[in-house]
Design a protein around this motif. Structure first.
Motif, mmCIF file in Angstrom:
data_model
loop_
_atom_site.group_PDB
_atom_site.id
_atom_site.type_symbol
_atom_site.label_atom_id
_atom_site.label_comp_id
_atom_site.label_asym_id
_atom_site.label_seq_id
_atom_site.Cartn_x
_atom_site.Cartn_y
_atom_site.Cartn_z
ATOM 1 N N PRO A 84 0.836 -1.216 0.000
ATOM 2 C CA PRO A 84 0.000 0.000 0.000
ATOM 3 C C PRO A 84 0.865 1.258 0.000
ATOM 4 O O PRO A 84 1.002 1.946 1.025
ATOM 5 C CB PRO A 84 -0.812 -0.146 1.289
ATOM 6 C CG PRO A 84 0.064 -0.941 2.198
ATOM 7 C CD PRO A 84 0.818 -1.900 1.309
ATOM 8 N N THR A 87 -0.640 4.691 1.290
ATOM 9 C CA THR A 87 -0.734 4.785 2.749
ATOM 10 C C THR A 87 0.620 5.122 3.347
ATOM 11 O O THR A 87 0.736 6.009 4.207
ATOM 12 C CB THR A 87 -1.255 3.462 3.336
ATOM 13 O OG1 THR A 87 -2.551 3.196 2.811
ATOM 14 C CG2 THR A 87 -1.327 3.535 4.847
ATOM 15 N N TYR A 88 1.648 4.415 2.904
ATOM 16 C CA TYR A 88 2.993 4.687 3.419
ATOM 17 C C TYR A 88 3.452 6.100 3.052
ATOM 18 O O TYR A 88 4.131 6.772 3.840
ATOM 19 C CB TYR A 88 3.980 3.662 2.867
ATOM 20 C CG TYR A 88 3.707 2.245 3.323
ATOM 21 C CD1 TYR A 88 3.002 1.981 4.492
ATOM 22 C CD2 TYR A 88 4.149 1.147 2.572
ATOM 23 C CE1 TYR A 88 2.758 0.692 4.904
ATOM 24 C CE2 TYR A 88 3.910 -0.154 2.982
ATOM 25 C CZ TYR A 88 3.209 -0.370 4.149
ATOM 26 O OH TYR A 88 2.957 -1.661 4.551
ATOM 27 N N LEU A 146 -4.317 5.551 10.449
ATOM 28 C CA LEU A 146 -4.140 5.573 8.996
ATOM 29 C C LEU A 146 -3.490 4.284 8.515
ATOM 30 O O LEU A 146 -3.869 3.743 7.471
ATOM 31 C CB LEU A 146 -3.276 6.785 8.611
ATOM 32 C CG LEU A 146 -2.933 6.942 7.128
ATOM 33 C CD1 LEU A 146 -4.186 7.008 6.276
ATOM 34 C CD2 LEU A 146 -2.081 8.192 6.920
ATOM 35 N N TRP A 147 -2.543 3.761 9.259
ATOM 36 C CA TRP A 147 -1.867 2.514 8.885
ATOM 37 C C TRP A 147 -2.827 1.334 8.934
ATOM 38 O O TRP A 147 -2.832 0.486 8.038
ATOM 39 C CB TRP A 147 -0.682 2.289 9.828
ATOM 40 C CG TRP A 147 0.126 1.070 9.514
ATOM 41 C CD1 TRP A 147 0.933 0.862 8.434
ATOM 42 C CD2 TRP A 147 0.204 -0.127 10.303
ATOM 43 N NE1 TRP A 147 1.521 -0.372 8.490
ATOM 44 C CE2 TRP A 147 1.096 -1.011 9.630
ATOM 45 C CE3 TRP A 147 -0.367 -0.535 11.510
ATOM 46 C CZ2 TRP A 147 1.404 -2.272 10.128
ATOM 47 C CZ3 TRP A 147 -0.043 -1.788 12.007
ATOM 48 C CH2 TRP A 147 0.819 -2.633 11.316
ATOM 49 N N GLY A 150 -5.872 2.358 6.281
ATOM 50 C CA GLY A 150 -5.411 2.663 4.932
ATOM 51 C C GLY A 150 -4.946 1.456 4.155
ATOM 52 O O GLY A 150 -5.222 1.342 2.946
ATOM 53 N N ARG A 151 -4.259 0.536 4.797
ATOM 54 C CA ARG A 151 -3.763 -0.643 4.074
ATOM 55 C C ARG A 151 -4.909 -1.459 3.489
ATOM 56 O O ARG A 151 -4.807 -1.977 2.372
ATOM 57 C CB ARG A 151 -2.920 -1.512 5.008
ATOM 58 C CG ARG A 151 -1.593 -0.901 5.415
ATOM 59 C CD ARG A 151 -0.828 -1.848 6.316
ATOM 60 N NE ARG A 151 -1.615 -2.202 7.492
ATOM 61 C CZ ARG A 151 -1.385 -3.282 8.238
ATOM 62 N NH1 ARG A 151 -0.412 -4.111 7.919
ATOM 63 N NH2 ARG A 151 -2.146 -3.528 9.299
ATOM 64 N N GLU A 154 -6.900 0.831 0.674
ATOM 65 C CA GLU A 154 -6.129 1.040 -0.560
ATOM 66 C C GLU A 154 -6.235 -0.157 -1.494
ATOM 67 O O GLU A 154 -6.272 -0.010 -2.718
ATOM 68 C CB GLU A 154 -4.667 1.337 -0.221
ATOM 69 C CG GLU A 154 -3.835 1.719 -1.436
ATOM 70 C CD GLU A 154 -2.430 2.164 -1.082
ATOM 71 O OE1 GLU A 154 -1.570 2.171 -1.977
ATOM 72 O OE2 GLU A 154 -2.191 2.499 0.095
ATOM 73 N N ARG A 159 -5.544 2.622 -5.574
ATOM 74 C CA ARG A 159 -4.709 3.712 -5.063
ATOM 75 C C ARG A 159 -5.279 5.091 -5.359
ATOM 76 O O ARG A 159 -5.279 5.976 -4.499
ATOM 77 C CB ARG A 159 -3.298 3.580 -5.644
ATOM 78 C CG ARG A 159 -2.545 2.390 -5.080
ATOM 79 C CD ARG A 159 -1.257 2.140 -5.817
ATOM 80 N NE ARG A 159 -0.584 0.959 -5.260
ATOM 81 C CZ ARG A 159 0.339 0.267 -5.896
ATOM 82 N NH1 ARG A 159 0.699 0.614 -7.119
ATOM 83 N NH2 ARG A 159 0.890 -0.779 -5.326
ATOM 84 N N SER A 163 -6.702 7.638 -2.499
ATOM 85 C CA SER A 163 -6.104 8.966 -2.328
ATOM 86 C C SER A 163 -7.159 10.048 -2.406
ATOM 87 O O SER A 163 -7.145 11.007 -1.614
ATOM 88 C CB SER A 163 -5.039 9.204 -3.411
ATOM 89 O OG SER A 163 -4.043 8.214 -3.383
ATOM 90 N N TYR A 166 -9.327 10.189 0.783
ATOM 91 C CA TYR A 166 -8.579 10.740 1.915
ATOM 92 C C TYR A 166 -8.433 12.255 1.796
ATOM 93 O O TYR A 166 -8.720 13.004 2.739
ATOM 94 C CB TYR A 166 -7.207 10.081 2.000
ATOM 95 C CG TYR A 166 -6.368 10.566 3.154
ATOM 96 C CD1 TYR A 166 -6.571 10.060 4.436
ATOM 97 C CD2 TYR A 166 -5.390 11.536 2.977
ATOM 98 C CE1 TYR A 166 -5.812 10.517 5.509
ATOM 99 C CE2 TYR A 166 -4.634 11.995 4.033
ATOM 100 C CZ TYR A 166 -4.843 11.481 5.301
ATOM 101 O OH TYR A 166 -4.094 11.931 6.358
ATOM 102 N N LEU A 202 -11.829 8.086 6.173
ATOM 103 C CA LEU A 202 -11.511 6.678 5.895
ATOM 104 C C LEU A 202 -12.338 5.746 6.771
ATOM 105 O O LEU A 202 -12.715 4.652 6.338
ATOM 106 C CB LEU A 202 -10.014 6.426 6.114
ATOM 107 C CG LEU A 202 -9.055 7.152 5.168
ATOM 108 C CD1 LEU A 202 -7.613 6.716 5.442
ATOM 109 C CD2 LEU A 202 -9.405 6.899 3.705
#
Length: 305
Positions: A84, A87-88, A146-147, A150-151, A154, A159, A163, A166, A202
């Motif tokens: 992801p 996210t990173y 978010l981690w 988001g993973r 995503e 992607r 994005s 978010y 999210l």
């Protein structure tokens, strides 16, 4: 089996004694033929594969056929994506923003902090403030959320859509702050920062995704409820930003699901993905325009006071 000719036939080379020539480059002699259509192919038109040499036309046709049947996720994006990266990247930008606050606090805060009274003159702060944080605990909690969320999202949304949800949620959060702030009170001059608006968006997106895909929704509802309790009980938290991000994130994700083209038997998935991308782009643009209209109306009201 009938093979595609792509307009090439024996009449293109009427002399059977003449050497074969490449249809794309008639001035070049080629004794190498495509394994699929059996046309001569010069070196520039040859595409080596595991089953032999293909011509450039056959290679493109096979690629189109594979793309039209490639599996897609619920939003029409490609599945099977690896790490992801978005996210990173978002986490990395937030960490860099916090480091900037530590090294050159005055410069970063003055240029990136969202403050209602100057927001129209510095419109980029509607987004940049979402990458700044009030402390290491604030940063850590937001980045952990978010981690975690988001993973998953995503991979499900893709992607680009992830994005968009978010960033639009972040914009919605600061738009809500601007809308509700009273120009005659201290809130008009109080700065707001943090990724919470995007994170709340999210949360809403995850609830809607799981509901549509038949996944668990109770856990995310509990998570949203707990965060709302914290939002309204802990002093100094911008409840306007949290609710704005939550509402716009939910609206954009719900709109994407409601308006996405439906796939049927034999549907060209590549064409469907293109239509889906156009529809979802329109949903995102509509959300951004809504924020712009709200900001414009609020600004006119303030100027008219």
């Amino acid at each position: 089996m009938e093979r595609p000719s792509y307009g090439y036939s024996a009449e293109d080379n009427p002399d059977p004694q003449a050497p074969p020539v490449c249809p794309r480059h008639p001035d070049r002699v080629s004794y190498v033929r495509c394994k699929r259509c059996e046309r001569p192919a010069c070196p520039d038109c040859q595409r080596p594969t595991s089953v032999g040499v293909l011509c450039v036309d056959c290679e493109r046709e096979i690629s189109r056929q594979q793309a039209s049947t490639r599996p897609r996720n619920a939003m029409g994006a490609r599945i099977g994506q690896s790490a992801p990266y978005v996210t990173y990247t978002l986490i990395g930008l937030c960490v860099l923003g916090y480091l900037g606050q530590t090294v050159v606090p005055q410069l970063v805060v003055q240029l990136g902090l969202f403050v209602p009274f100057r927001a129209v003159a510095m419109p980029w702060t509607f987004v940049t403030a979402g990458f700044l944080h009030g402390g290491i605990l604030h940063l850590g909690l937001n980045m952990y959320a978010l981690w975690i969320v988001g993973r998953y999202l995503e991979q499900v949304l893709g992607r680009v859509r992830f994005s968009a949800v978010y960033l639009v949620s972040m914009l919605g959060g600061h738009t809500a702050v601007y809308l509700i702030a009273n120009s005659l009170e201290q809130s008009w001059y109080t700065g707001t920062l943090g990724a919470s608006g995007g994170v709340f968006g999210l949360f809403a997106a995850m609830f809607i995704v799981n509901r549509h895909l038949g996944g668990q929704t109770m856990q995310i509802l509990v998570l949203i409820g707990l965060n709302l309790v914290i939002t309204f009980t802990v002093p100094g938290i911008s409840w306007q930003g949290h609710l704005g991000g939550l509402a716009l994130g939910a609206a954009v994700t719900a709109g994407m699901f409601a308006l996405r083209p439906k796939a049927g038997p034999g549907t060209d998935r590549q064409a469907l993905a293109r239509r889906s991308a156009l529809v979802h782009s329109a949903v995102v643009v509509a959300a951004v325009l809504l924020c712009v209209v709200v900001i414009a109306v609020k600004t006119l009201l303030v100027l008219g006071q």
